[in-house]
Design a protein around this motif. Sequence first.
Motif, mmCIF file in Angstrom:
data_model
loop_
_atom_site.group_PDB
_atom_site.id
_atom_site.type_symbol
_atom_site.label_atom_id
_atom_site.label_comp_id
_atom_site.label_asym_id
_atom_site.label_seq_id
_atom_site.Cartn_x
_atom_site.Cartn_y
_atom_site.Cartn_z
ATOM 1 N N ILE A 22 6.807 -4.949 -8.691
ATOM 2 C CA ILE A 22 5.250 -4.671 -8.843
ATOM 3 C C ILE A 22 4.771 -4.093 -8.951
ATOM 4 O O ILE A 22 3.601 -3.640 -9.185
ATOM 5 C CB ILE A 22 5.663 -4.223 -6.666
ATOM 6 C CG1 ILE A 22 6.093 -5.679 -6.262
ATOM 7 C CG2 ILE A 22 4.295 -4.176 -6.232
ATOM 8 C CD1 ILE A 22 6.373 -5.163 -4.302
ATOM 9 N N ASN A 42 -6.186 -5.092 -2.076
ATOM 10 C CA ASN A 42 -5.020 -5.744 -0.831
ATOM 11 C C ASN A 42 -3.675 -6.238 -1.757
ATOM 12 O O ASN A 42 -4.188 -7.129 -3.078
ATOM 13 C CB ASN A 42 -5.039 -6.637 -0.266
ATOM 14 C CG ASN A 42 -6.209 -5.827 1.245
ATOM 15 O OD1 ASN A 42 -7.280 -6.427 2.036
ATOM 16 N ND2 ASN A 42 -6.142 -4.994 1.652
ATOM 17 N N GLY A 43 -2.914 -5.249 -1.797
ATOM 18 C CA GLY A 43 -2.127 -6.386 -3.067
ATOM 19 C C GLY A 43 -1.715 -6.008 -4.333
ATOM 20 O O GLY A 43 -1.124 -6.003 -4.811
ATOM 21 N N SER A 44 -2.328 -4.447 -4.227
ATOM 22 C CA SER A 44 -1.631 -3.996 -6.145
ATOM 23 C C SER A 44 -0.951 -2.884 -5.360
ATOM 24 O O SER A 44 -0.512 -3.243 -6.611
ATOM 25 C CB SER A 44 -3.871 -3.411 -5.562
ATOM 26 O OG SER A 44 -3.798 -2.154 -5.090
ATOM 27 N N GLY A 45 0.089 -2.310 -5.097
ATOM 28 C CA GLY A 45 0.712 -2.090 -4.677
ATOM 29 C C GLY A 45 0.931 -0.813 -4.742
ATOM 30 O O GLY A 45 1.825 -0.211 -4.555
ATOM 31 N N LYS A 46 0.108 -0.445 -3.744
ATOM 32 C CA LYS A 46 -0.941 1.223 -2.891
ATOM 33 C C LYS A 46 0.648 1.906 -2.121
ATOM 34 O O LYS A 46 1.187 2.618 -2.442
ATOM 35 C CB LYS A 46 -2.154 1.561 -2.467
ATOM 36 C CG LYS A 46 -3.430 1.346 -3.163
ATOM 37 C CD LYS A 46 -4.380 1.158 -2.167
ATOM 38 C CE LYS A 46 -4.288 0.686 -1.526
ATOM 39 N NZ LYS A 46 -4.335 -1.022 -1.457
ATOM 40 N N SER A 47 0.879 0.917 -1.305
ATOM 41 C CA SER A 47 2.275 1.328 -0.423
ATOM 42 C C SER A 47 3.350 0.871 -1.340
ATOM 43 O O SER A 47 4.059 1.790 -0.678
ATOM 44 C CB SER A 47 2.387 -0.210 1.175
ATOM 45 O OG SER A 47 1.015 0.402 1.599
ATOM 46 N N THR A 48 3.370 0.558 -2.189
ATOM 47 C CA THR A 48 4.927 0.510 -2.799
ATOM 48 C C THR A 48 4.800 1.536 -3.620
ATOM 49 O O THR A 48 5.549 2.363 -3.416
ATOM 50 C CB THR A 48 4.782 -0.918 -3.544
ATOM 51 O OG1 THR A 48 4.746 -2.049 -2.775
ATOM 52 C CG2 THR A 48 5.660 -1.086 -4.791
ATOM 53 N N TYR A 59 12.562 -0.751 -1.871
ATOM 54 C CA TYR A 59 11.965 -0.309 -2.866
ATOM 55 C C TYR A 59 13.413 -0.268 -4.555
ATOM 56 O O TYR A 59 13.494 1.215 -4.067
ATOM 57 C CB TYR A 59 10.777 0.180 -3.186
ATOM 58 C CG TYR A 59 9.894 -0.506 -2.289
ATOM 59 C CD1 TYR A 59 8.677 -1.817 -2.352
ATOM 60 C CD2 TYR A 59 9.657 -0.265 -0.698
ATOM 61 C CE1 TYR A 59 8.020 -1.783 -1.422
ATOM 62 C CE2 TYR A 59 8.987 -0.411 -0.139
ATOM 63 C CZ TYR A 59 7.562 -1.435 -0.604
ATOM 64 O OH TYR A 59 6.839 -2.255 0.954
HETATM 65 N N1 LIG Z 1 9.410 -5.323 1.086
HETATM 66 C C1 LIG Z 1 8.604 -6.343 0.586
HETATM 67 N N2 LIG Z 1 8.764 -7.397 0.098
HETATM 68 C C2 LIG Z 1 8.464 -8.232 -0.978
HETATM 69 N N3 LIG Z 1 7.627 -8.087 -1.798
HETATM 70 C C3 LIG Z 1 6.812 -7.354 -0.929
HETATM 71 C C4 LIG Z 1 6.884 -5.803 -0.687
HETATM 72 N N4 LIG Z 1 6.861 -5.827 -0.436
HETATM 73 C C5 LIG Z 1 5.204 -5.285 -0.838
HETATM 74 N N5 LIG Z 1 5.050 -6.823 -1.147
HETATM 75 C C6 LIG Z 1 4.738 -7.228 -2.720
HETATM 76 O O1 LIG Z 1 4.117 -6.589 -3.865
HETATM 77 C C7 LIG Z 1 2.623 -6.484 -3.374
HETATM 78 C C8 LIG Z 1 2.391 -5.213 -3.316
HETATM 79 O O2 LIG Z 1 2.287 -4.546 -2.121
HETATM 80 P P1 LIG Z 1 1.276 -3.140 -1.504
HETATM 81 O O3 LIG Z 1 2.244 -3.190 0.386
HETATM 82 O O4 LIG Z 1 2.490 -2.195 -1.901
HETATM 83 O O5 LIG Z 1 0.035 -3.677 -1.106
HETATM 84 P P2 LIG Z 1 -0.754 -2.736 -0.912
HETATM 85 O O6 LIG Z 1 -2.016 -2.243 -2.290
HETATM 86 O O7 LIG Z 1 -0.621 -1.590 -0.584
HETATM 87 O O8 LIG Z 1 -2.243 -2.881 0.163
HETATM 88 P P3 LIG Z 1 -2.747 -3.725 0.854
HETATM 89 O O9 LIG Z 1 -3.996 -2.993 0.918
HETATM 90 O O10 LIG Z 1 -3.122 -4.413 1.543
HETATM 91 O O11 LIG Z 1 -1.939 -2.210 1.836
HETATM 92 C C9 LIG Z 1 2.382 -7.503 -2.742
HETATM 93 O O12 LIG Z 1 2.064 -8.901 -3.236
HETATM 94 C C10 LIG Z 1 3.342 -7.743 -1.866
HETATM 95 O O13 LIG Z 1 3.313 -8.920 -0.872
#
Ligand SMILES: Nc1ncnc2c1ncn2[C@@H]1O[C@H](COP(=O)(O)OP(=O)(O)OP(=O)(O)O)[C@@H](O)[C@H]1O
Lengths: 251, 390
Positions: A22, A42-48, A59
Amino acid sequence: MATLEIRDLHVSVEADNATKEILKGVDLTVKQGETHAIMGPNGSGKSTLAYSLAGHPKYTVTSGTVTLDGEDVLEMSVDERARAGVFLAMQYPVEVPGVSVSNFLRTSATAIRGEAPKLRTWVKEVKEAMERLRIDPAFAERNVNEGFSGGEKKRHEILQLELLKPKMAILDETDSGLDVDALRTVSEGVNRVRETGEVGTLLITHYTRILRYIKPDHVHVFAKGRIAESGGAELADKLEAEGYEAYTKGA
Amino acid sequence: MADNIPVGSTTEGAIQVGGDHPADARVSAPASYDVADFPVPHGREEEWRFTPLERLRGLHDGSAVADGGIRTEVYTPEGVTQEQVGRDDPRVGRAGKPVDRVAAQAYSSFEKATVVSIPKDTVLTEPVRISVHGQGGTAFTHQVIEIGAFAEAVVVIDHTGDATLGGNVEYLVGDGAKLTVVSVQDWDDKAAHAGQHTALVGRDATFKSVIVTFGGDLVRLHPRINYAAPGGEAELYGLYFTDNGQHQEHRLFVDHDTPHCRSNVVYKGALQGEDAHAVWIGDVLIRAEAEGTDTYELNRNLVLTDGARVDSVPNLEIETGEIVGAGHASATGRFEDEQLFYLMARGIPADEARRLVVRGFFAELVQQIGLPELQERLIEKIDAELEASV
Ligand SMILES: Nc1ncnc2c1ncn2[C@@H]1O[C@H](COP(=O)(O)OP(=O)(O)OP(=O)(O)O)[C@@H](O)[C@H]1O
Ligand SMILES: [Mg+2]
């Protein structure tokens, strides 16, 4: 001066028996007193990124380094990171049945400060912090996040931020789900902490709205697991006008 | 919480209005004092289906033989008497007949019953204490606690050591009396303990039962409530901590056959470790004649580690619409990694985080039990159980 240094950070998760990368090489330095906004689709990996810094077990860091004042953060357990000064305000705070807010706050303050706060001053400290964030005093006796509305959960996160006084505050979409009044209240809370000059802030957000209240020193566009562009506050205005499209095009 | 139920655990439960007494259908033979009236269970019977029979150490099939290896000591405060009596004493068997083979075995096998009497109008300032200590032996015991009209007492029964015990207890609660009974199963790891605790609650009397099960290889207790006259109130509390390999089973039956009585049941358990198995059955029957009944039952389980299993079966049967209230709830949830992460992300070390959640889980119940000296002991014990783990 406390400094958080993220170098070439790669992070993957296990999903459906496959490993999915990610974060694909994140580089970022946050100094005490600075505020960095991380913006991205969304989904770019910020929360990750946020979870990885806090040490969430889901992670896996596959390469790269994270240090806080030269100390290897990745070597630390989740609670050690928190005690070292890393604070994560979560996008989706967790309910903890049976544990009251007041017990929780006191237990964490005791852990972070290394000793139990004096009861009299502590009660006052909590009461005042709750008042400032317009949290009903009755919340002290409620169970952590249980039955809290989205906005109440976010205020509760910022209450912890104010009480725990970390060196690095990572705020993951603290603005989402807040109405205008709540957004202002929460932003004021963040700004009180920032004004001490003792915290570095990583403000993760999807929208520019919160940046009207919390002025960033640096803005980074996050896309496809890395920082795609960095700039000053003016970059946020560009994003506001043009959206993320330029960064998400192409596979 | 549906996605949070631990693997292998079950929550059944039903509210039936009218119908043909499923609570009675749970027993494979009519209640009787004589063990010969019960077939040896083979394990598929409704009332035995959760119990690992081989771990009853022969209590169910007649092969367990009393050898005197269990010591019972009774401490009676001033004004309280104790006697050893035979089966022919009118107080023995009065609260209700044995309803399963093990209870009938104990009833048919005990030598002398112990009768503890608290005379009417006596208000005790200290508890009656009964200590049952196993020294590796097998015993069948029968205790009767009799409390006269308007008397008030607390009785604490402690079970410790290693034993194979078939032990029944009867409570005869006089009109307007208040009896609180605490039964603590703090056995060593190998003990097997099964028994029926039957109460007969008098007019306007209050009976409070607190069952605390920590130890033993197998514990299977069957608290039953009968009402002698209107106005009776039963509060049934239970707390269990089931770990590695333990089987702890609590089967309750409240028989509302008398108008204007109340019952309130709260059982909570934590489980940890491989093959920890907790079973909770809550049968409440409101018969047609029991108008004005008010009843509620709750069972909650907190599963701390993988490999533990809970079977929780609340069952409420209502034969009259003229009641004040009737309800039940059952829930089994896991201690979640996300909770652990959240607490640790606030600097709280893992073991302390776990303790916080488990104490919190039991806190309300411990308060409801409301006996200060027991409260402290329970919290210490819960902490110790947690410490011993993982
Ligand atoms: N525990 C997990 N298991 C599987 N895939 C994950 C997991 N955590 C994150 N992902 C995937 O990693 C990618 C990034 O997710 P993340 O939550 O980091 O995005 P984000 O930038 O925080 O999005 P948002 O703006 O929706 O909060 C997404 O495709 C998500 O589906
Ligand atoms: Mg996110």
